[in-house]
Design a protein around this motif. Structure first.
Motif, PDB file in Angstrom:
ATOM      1  N   ILE A 199       0.844  -1.204   0.000  1.00 24.72           N
ATOM      2  CA  ILE A 199       0.000   0.000   0.000  1.00 24.72           C
ATOM      3  C   ILE A 199       0.876   1.249   0.000  1.00 24.72           C
ATOM      4  N   GLY A 200       1.963   1.221   0.801  1.00 26.86           N
ATOM      5  CA  GLY A 200       2.871   2.373   0.857  1.00 26.86           C
ATOM      6  C   GLY A 200       3.543   2.651  -0.469  1.00 26.86           C
ATOM      7  N   ILE A 201       3.950   1.589  -1.165  1.00 30.42           N
ATOM      8  CA  ILE A 201       4.585   1.766  -2.482  1.00 30.42           C
ATOM      9  C   ILE A 201       3.588   2.336  -3.475  1.00 30.42           C
ATOM     10  N   ARG A 202       2.359   1.831  -3.444  1.00 28.48           N
ATOM     11  CA  ARG A 202       1.335   2.333  -4.368  1.00 28.48           C
ATOM     12  C   ARG A 202       1.053   3.813  -4.104  1.00 28.48           C
ATOM     13  N   CYS A 203       1.033   4.169  -2.831  1.00 29.06           N
ATOM     14  CA  CYS A 203       0.805   5.562  -2.445  1.00 29.06           C
ATOM     15  C   CYS A 203       1.967   6.441  -2.908  1.00 29.06           C
ATOM     16  N   LEU A 204       3.213   5.971  -2.700  1.00 30.91           N
ATOM     17  CA  LEU A 204       4.395   6.717  -3.131  1.00 30.91           C
ATOM     18  C   LEU A 204       4.384   6.927  -4.639  1.00 30.91           C
ATOM     19  N   ALA A 205       4.079   5.872  -5.382  1.00 26.30           N
ATOM     20  CA  ALA A 205       4.048   5.974  -6.842  1.00 26.30           C
ATOM     21  C   ALA A 205       3.004   6.988  -7.303  1.00 26.30           C
ATOM     22  N   GLY A 206       1.815   6.936  -6.685  1.00 27.20           N
ATOM     23  CA  GLY A 206       0.761   7.872  -7.067  1.00 27.20           C
ATOM     24  C   GLY A 206       1.128   9.312  -6.782  1.00 27.20           C
ATOM     25  N   GLN A 207       1.805   9.536  -5.662  1.00 25.44           N
ATOM     26  CA  GLN A 207       2.187  10.904  -5.312  1.00 25.44           C
ATOM     27  C   GLN A 207       3.302  11.425  -6.220  1.00 25.44           C
ATOM     28  N   LEU A 208       4.238  10.557  -6.598  1.00 25.57           N
ATOM     29  CA  LEU A 208       5.259  10.973  -7.572  1.00 25.57           C
ATOM     30  C   LEU A 208       4.610  11.288  -8.920  1.00 25.57           C
ATOM     31  N   GLY A 209       3.566  10.535  -9.246  1.00 30.13           N
ATOM     32  CA  GLY A 209       2.861  10.777 -10.503  1.00 30.13           C
ATOM     33  C   GLY A 209       2.120  12.095 -10.546  1.00 30.13           C
ATOM     34  N   MET A 210       1.950  12.746  -9.375  1.00 32.06           N
ATOM     35  CA  MET A 210       1.275  14.041  -9.312  1.00 32.06           C
ATOM     36  C   MET A 210       2.239  15.212  -9.526  1.00 32.06           C
ATOM     37  N   LEU A 211       3.489  14.902  -9.878  1.00 31.53           N
ATOM     38  CA  LEU A 211       4.502  15.948 -10.090  1.00 31.53           C
ATOM     39  C   LEU A 211       4.870  15.975 -11.568  1.00 31.53           C
ATOM     40  N   PRO A 212       4.130  16.724 -12.385  1.00 32.56           N
ATOM     41  CA  PRO A 212       4.302  16.638 -13.839  1.00 32.56           C
ATOM     42  C   PRO A 212       5.639  17.142 -14.343  1.00 32.56           C
ATOM     43  N   SER A 213       6.316  18.023 -13.592  1.00 30.36           N
ATOM     44  CA  SER A 213       7.589  18.585 -14.054  1.00 30.36           C
ATOM     45  C   SER A 213       8.796  17.824 -13.540  1.00 30.36           C
ATOM     46  N   LEU A 214       8.588  16.750 -12.758  1.00 32.67           N
ATOM     47  CA  LEU A 214       9.701  16.045 -12.120  1.00 32.67           C
ATOM     48  C   LEU A 214      10.628  15.419 -13.168  1.00 32.67           C
ATOM     49  N   ARG A 215      11.922  15.752 -13.048  1.00 29.68           N
ATOM     50  CA  ARG A 215      12.933  15.204 -13.960  1.00 29.68           C
ATOM     51  C   ARG A 215      14.119  14.601 -13.223  1.00 29.68           C
ATOM     52  N   GLU A 216      14.265  14.898 -11.930  1.00 27.67           N
ATOM     53  CA  GLU A 216      15.362  14.322 -11.142  1.00 27.67           C
ATOM     54  C   GLU A 216      14.782  13.699  -9.884  1.00 27.67           C
ATOM     55  N   LEU A 217      15.230  12.464  -9.588  1.00 26.11           N
ATOM     56  CA  LEU A 217      14.766  11.761  -8.399  1.00 26.11           C
ATOM     57  C   LEU A 217      15.950  11.062  -7.750  1.00 26.11           C
ATOM     58  N   ASN A 218      16.110  11.290  -6.441  1.00 23.85           N
ATOM     59  CA  ASN A 218      17.170  10.646  -5.669  1.00 23.85           C
ATOM     60  C   ASN A 218      16.522   9.844  -4.554  1.00 23.85           C
ATOM     61  N   LEU A 219      16.683   8.532  -4.615  1.00 25.12           N
ATOM     62  CA  LEU A 219      16.162   7.631  -3.582  1.00 25.12           C
ATOM     63  C   LEU A 219      17.306   6.913  -2.877  1.00 25.12           C
ATOM     64  N   GLY A 220      18.481   7.533  -2.841  1.00 20.92           N
ATOM     65  CA  GLY A 220      19.678   6.903  -2.319  1.00 20.92           C
ATOM     66  C   GLY A 220      19.499   6.292  -0.942  1.00 20.92           C
ATOM     67  N   SER A 221      20.058   5.085  -0.756  1.00 18.31           N
ATOM     68  CA  SER A 221      20.050   4.341   0.509  1.00 18.31           C
ATOM     69  C   SER A 221      18.667   3.851   0.912  1.00 18.31           C
ATOM     70  N   SER A 222      17.730   3.847  -0.035  1.00 19.37           N
ATOM     71  CA  SER A 222      16.467   3.147   0.198  1.00 19.37           C
ATOM     72  C   SER A 222      16.638   1.700  -0.287  1.00 19.37           C
ATOM     73  N   ARG A 223      16.085   0.754   0.433  1.00 22.22           N
ATOM     74  CA  ARG A 223      16.207  -0.647   0.029  1.00 22.22           C
ATOM     75  C   ARG A 223      14.973  -1.021  -0.793  1.00 22.22           C
ATOM     76  N   LEU A 224      15.164  -1.008  -2.120  1.00 29.22           N
ATOM     77  CA  LEU A 224      14.021  -1.081  -3.028  1.00 29.22           C
ATOM     78  C   LEU A 224      13.877  -2.427  -3.721  1.00 29.22           C
ATOM     79  N   SER A 225      14.671  -3.396  -3.364  1.00 33.94           N
ATOM     80  CA  SER A 225      14.802  -4.669  -4.077  1.00 33.94           C
ATOM     81  C   SER A 225      13.519  -5.145  -4.756  1.00 33.94           C
ATOM     82  N   GLY A 226      13.541  -5.122  -6.095  1.00 30.97           N
ATOM     83  CA  GLY A 226      12.433  -5.653  -6.879  1.00 30.97           C
ATOM     84  C   GLY A 226      11.231  -4.751  -6.998  1.00 30.97           C
ATOM     85  N   ASN A 227      11.310  -3.515  -6.504  1.00 32.48           N
ATOM     86  CA  ASN A 227      10.135  -2.635  -6.478  1.00 32.48           C
ATOM     87  C   ASN A 227      10.283  -1.371  -7.329  1.00 32.48           C
TER      88      ASN A 227
END
Length: 473
Positions: A249-277
């Motif tokens: 649910i948290g990942i789906r929420c994060l994805a939806g909120q990132l999708g609400m940023l139409p001008s986003l061109r740079e994203l840094n998720l450093g040191s997040s453990r994202l394996s397979g997601n």
């Protein structure tokens, strides 16, 4: 005159110049020139002098609203792009944090002076008509200050007051890049809600264990910034290696909120453990990313395979995959990803990736196809002097390459066994042989000199060279 006074460290001259500024805009970077000049010259007293001069000017405007307006026409003070003293060479430079505090205090001071002036005016004109006369007195147009702001727990209170009480005052903060460290989610939201939405192009929230829950509180407030192009969320303590119903649910929420940023061109998720997601997190983005930083994110081959097949790959200018093990199953997915990014890639970070000579050799044909590459980071890998020399010779053909950060060659360590700390499992790094390292460095320098590429720098120092920023790519 401004440039000469700033570079020569003359704060009193700058004060007088601001008092008689004949133009509507004062932009530090345009007046002083190159960013290197700002970085290498002491500027703290000079920046403070400009801020204090603007405050003095606004106080005079409040107290003498009818005086000659031709003397100072300043309406916009642009302090964006001032380098952080921590990354510069000037010992008397001003950090972004100090500049933020100085500006916030100035805004609060001017707002307080305005309220006191209006109160005095009301007392002088007793009665209803007098109060109306005081309220109707012409207000000076004021000055907008464009700046990059950096806030932590120590400076939170003064910046909050400046943004909330000064928004309609004579000195108004307009934030271009907002950076917050170690603040609570609610504190971050309070500041984000107080920023002028039209100016913000970057939000940088670092060193805060927000997790998916904290991010779900903060990210909805970013959709009010139509020009937000860069979002940095490193060290946010996002760990989705073991899937649960809550994390899904948290990942789906994060994805939806990132999708609400139409001008986003740079994203840094450093040191997040994202394996397979990675696919699930990026699936709602409306436009391809141009800068993606995924250092130490525990990525799997499937994550890199998704990225290489996504619409992000051909658009990527900056890619940071440091801290992944490319000695085994990730190597081929990395090679395929670099194939897809080769036409656009300018900046590639592969530091501390457990690569040996054979792995670099396998990547070299693809690296040579990255024809626009400017930066290559390989620090912390187990490469020999021979492999580094081969890399140098084969990448000289890349016309835009300007900086390579290479590791200490493995053959430059002393052959003695690693030393163990008594009573601890921790092992010291093998001692470096200074003579061998100097000889290897001299060989690389000689190859560079013989190549005629005086524009190309090879260094084993990962610090102090200044990483390419997305907005300068």
């Amino acid at each position: 005159l401004f440039q000469a006074a700033f570079l020569d460290g003359r704060p009193l001259v700058l004060r007088d110049l601001v008092a008689a500024w004949p133009f509507p805009v004062l932009n530090f970077q345009r007046l002083v020139g190159r960013r290197e000049l700002l970085r290498d010259h002491p500027c703290k007293l000079c920046v403070q002098a400009v801020i204090l001069a603007v405050v003095a000017q606004l106080r005079r405007d409040l107290e003498e609203p009818g005086r000659d307006s031709r003397r100072c026409r300043l309406r916009v003070l642009d302090m964006t792009g001032l380098p952080d003293a921590a990354s510069g060479r000037a010992p008397d430079g001003m950090s972004v944090w100090s500049g933020t505090v100085a500006l916030a205090k100035a805004c609060v001071e001017v707002s307080k002076h305005q309220r006191e002036f209006q109160r005095r005016g009301s007392k002088r004109h007793k009665g209803r008509s007098g109060a109306a006369t005081a309220a109707a007195a012409p207000q000076p147009p004021g000055v907008d200050v464009h700046a990059d702001l950096f806030v932590n727990g120590t400076s939170y209170g003064i910046l909050r007051d400046a943004l909330q009480t000064g928004a309609a005052g004579p000195l108004r903060l307009k934030c271009r890049e907002f950076q917050a460290e170690e603040l609570s989610a609610s504190g971050i939201v309070t500041l984000l809600e107080s920023l002028d939405p039209s100016c913000v192009r970057r939000v940088d929230l670092r060193f805060r264990n927000l997790g998916l829950t904290g991010l779900s509180v903060i990210l909805p407030h970013l959709s009010r910034f139509p020009e937000l192009r860069s979002l940095k969320l490193q060290y946010s303590n996002v760990d989705v290696r073991r899937p649960t119903p809550e994390s899904a649910i948290g990942i789906r929420c994060l994805a939806g909120q990132l999708g609400m940023l139409p001008s986003l061109r740079e994203l840094n998720l450093g040191s997040s453990r994202l394996s397979g997601n990675l696919r699930q997190i990026l699936c709602d983005l409306q436009a391809p990313l141009e800068s993606l930083e995924l250092a130490f994110c525990s990525l799997l081959p499937a994550d890199l395979a998704f990225l290489s097949q996504s619409f992000h790959a051909p658009a990527l200018k900056r890619l940071d995959l440091s801290g992944h093990d490319f000695s085994q199953s990730l190597l081929e997915p990395l090679r395929l990803l670099l194939e897809e990014t080769s036409a656009s890639l300018l900046h590639l970070d592969l530091m501390e990736c457990r690569m040996a000579d054979s792995h670099l050799d396998a990547l070299l044909p693809t690296l040579r196809r990255c024809s626009r590459l400017r930066f290559l980071g390989l620090y912390g890998n187990s490469l020999s002097t021979a492999a580094l020399k081969d890399l140098l010779r084969k990448t000289l053909e890349l016309p835009d390459l300007r900086l390579v950060v290479y590791p200490f060659p493995v053959d430059c360590y002393k052959p003695e066994p690693p030393r163990r700390i008594p009573g601890s499992r921790r092992i010291y790094e093998e001692p470096m042989d200074g003579e061998r390292l100097a000889a290897a460095s001299a060989e690389i320098s000689r190859l560079l000199a013989n190549s005629g590429r005086t524009d190309l720098v090879w260094t084993y120092n990962p610090y102090g060279h200044g990483a390419l920023d997305y907005f300068s790519l």
